[in-house]
Design a protein around this motif. Structure first.
Motif, PDB file in Angstrom:
ATOM      1  N   TYR A  84       0.834  -1.208   0.000  1.00  0.00           N
ATOM      2  CA  TYR A  84       0.000   0.000   0.000  1.00  0.00           C
ATOM      3  C   TYR A  84       0.869   1.258   0.000  1.00  0.00           C
ATOM      4  O   TYR A  84       0.485   2.280  -0.588  1.00  0.00           O
ATOM      5  N   LYS A  87       1.997   1.577  -3.617  1.00  0.00           N
ATOM      6  CA  LYS A  87       0.918   2.089  -4.455  1.00  0.00           C
ATOM      7  C   LYS A  87       0.635   3.571  -4.185  1.00  0.00           C
ATOM      8  O   LYS A  87       0.120   4.281  -5.056  1.00  0.00           O
ATOM      9  N   ALA A  88       0.957   4.026  -2.984  1.00  0.00           N
ATOM     10  CA  ALA A  88       0.703   5.422  -2.625  1.00  0.00           C
ATOM     11  C   ALA A  88       1.706   6.381  -3.267  1.00  0.00           C
ATOM     12  O   ALA A  88       1.365   7.534  -3.559  1.00  0.00           O
ATOM     13  N   ASN A 193      -5.273   1.468   2.375  1.00  0.00           N
ATOM     14  CA  ASN A 193      -5.856   2.586   1.636  1.00  0.00           C
ATOM     15  C   ASN A 193      -4.748   3.487   1.108  1.00  0.00           C
ATOM     16  O   ASN A 193      -4.375   4.460   1.765  1.00  0.00           O
ATOM     17  N   PRO A 194      -4.183   3.173  -0.066  1.00  0.00           N
ATOM     18  CA  PRO A 194      -3.063   3.960  -0.589  1.00  0.00           C
ATOM     19  C   PRO A 194      -3.428   5.413  -0.867  1.00  0.00           C
ATOM     20  O   PRO A 194      -2.573   6.298  -0.746  1.00  0.00           O
ATOM     21  N   GLU A 195      -4.690   5.682  -1.200  1.00  0.00           N
ATOM     22  CA  GLU A 195      -5.105   7.065  -1.464  1.00  0.00           C
ATOM     23  C   GLU A 195      -5.045   7.908  -0.188  1.00  0.00           C
ATOM     24  O   GLU A 195      -4.518   9.032  -0.198  1.00  0.00           O
ATOM     25  N   LEU A 197      -3.289   7.198   2.463  1.00  0.00           N
ATOM     26  CA  LEU A 197      -1.882   7.254   2.855  1.00  0.00           C
ATOM     27  C   LEU A 197      -1.157   8.327   2.057  1.00  0.00           C
ATOM     28  O   LEU A 197      -0.384   9.124   2.621  1.00  0.00           O
ATOM     29  N   ALA A 198      -1.395   8.384   0.761  1.00  0.00           N
ATOM     30  CA  ALA A 198      -0.776   9.391  -0.096  1.00  0.00           C
ATOM     31  C   ALA A 198      -1.180  10.796   0.341  1.00  0.00           C
ATOM     32  O   ALA A 198      -0.350  11.714   0.399  1.00  0.00           O
ATOM     33  N   GLU A 199      -2.444  10.969   0.656  1.00  0.00           N
ATOM     34  CA  GLU A 199      -2.942  12.276   1.083  1.00  0.00           C
ATOM     35  C   GLU A 199      -2.240  12.741   2.358  1.00  0.00           C
ATOM     36  O   GLU A 199      -1.873  13.916   2.501  1.00  0.00           O
TER      37      GLU A 199
END
Length: 247
Positions: A84, A87-88, A193-195, A197-199
């Protein structure tokens, strides 16, 4: 003779010791809740956090943090959420093109390497990290990321991060939220939740004031978790048990 035991392994293994104990010492509130559910009186459980890993500073050299560099540190296993994090990073790179993710630790990384499309975004140390190398990695990073999908108990990685004043991003699993406290010592995101995590990565890298505030809090937390303070917490428990037995 009754004794005080710290719970270091599974409940089942320590059952025979638990029933003989006046007080059980655990590192997290989650550990306490687990024992309470097993029938242990909450009054017989003391929560004392693990001491800070400031000794790593003894190996520290003059290494500056790199802009937009994040660190995953620790054993690479099934529950660590490495996929994850990987992917982030492409999501983060859309906003922060020079993002760099350092992944350092022993364990099987081969299956994750297939997920890495842009090797320039990653710096991999897939091996045992000696004490002398640990400070360099934490000094180099702006933030530390723990994208775990499962966790129990205390986190040594967070204690190292605190020692170096590094904000952390953790997932909402196990005792991690308890150790971080949202907005005080880091940010908390849902697991897998990569999204999200990225945020969170973008937020901490972009918001200098927030990152600096959390960094100050982390250093203060490391002081609070000094072994002198941890020893005093244990002594207080011992004294209370001795006083109660004298009654």
């Amino acid at each position: 003779t009754k004794n005080i035991y710290g719970i270091l392994a599974s409940f089942t293994e320590f059952t025979k010791w638990i029933v003989k104990s006046d007080v059980i010492i655990v590192h997290t509130k989650q550990d306490k809740e687990t024992l309470v559910k097993k029938g242990v009186n909450p009054k017989d459980i003391a929560v004392i956090p693990h001491g800070s890993y400031t000794f790593f500073k003894n190996y520290a050299k003059n290494v500056n943090s790199e802009d937009n560099s994040i660190l995953y540190f620790g054993y690479i296993g099934e529950n660590k959420g490495i996929e994850y994090l990987i992917k982030a990073i492409p999501i983060v790179s859309q906003v922060i093109p020079d993002i760099k993710a350092i992944i350092a630790g022993e364990g099987k990384f081969s299956k994750y390497s297939k997920l890495i499309e842009d090797c320039s975004k990653f710096e991999i140390y897939n091996k045992f990290i000696p004490n002398e190398k640990v400070p360099e990695l934490f000094q180099q990073a702006k933030i530390v990321v723990l994208p775990y999908t499962y966790h129990r108990g205390h986190s040594g990685v967070l204690n190292i991060a605190f020692a170096f004043g590094k904000p952390a991003i953790v997932t909402n699993v196990g005792s991690l939220p308890e150790m971080v406290e949202y907005g005080k010592l880091g940010l908390i995101v849902p697991p897998k939740n990569p999204e999200a995590l990225a945020e969170a990565i973008i937020k901490l890298l972009k918001d200098d004031e927030l990152r600096k505030k959390i960094s100050r809090n982390a250093l203060k937390r490391a002081e609070e978790l000094s072994w002198d303070n941890i020893a005093k917490m244990h002594m207080k428990v011992y004294e209370e048990v001795i006083a109660e037995r004298k009654q």
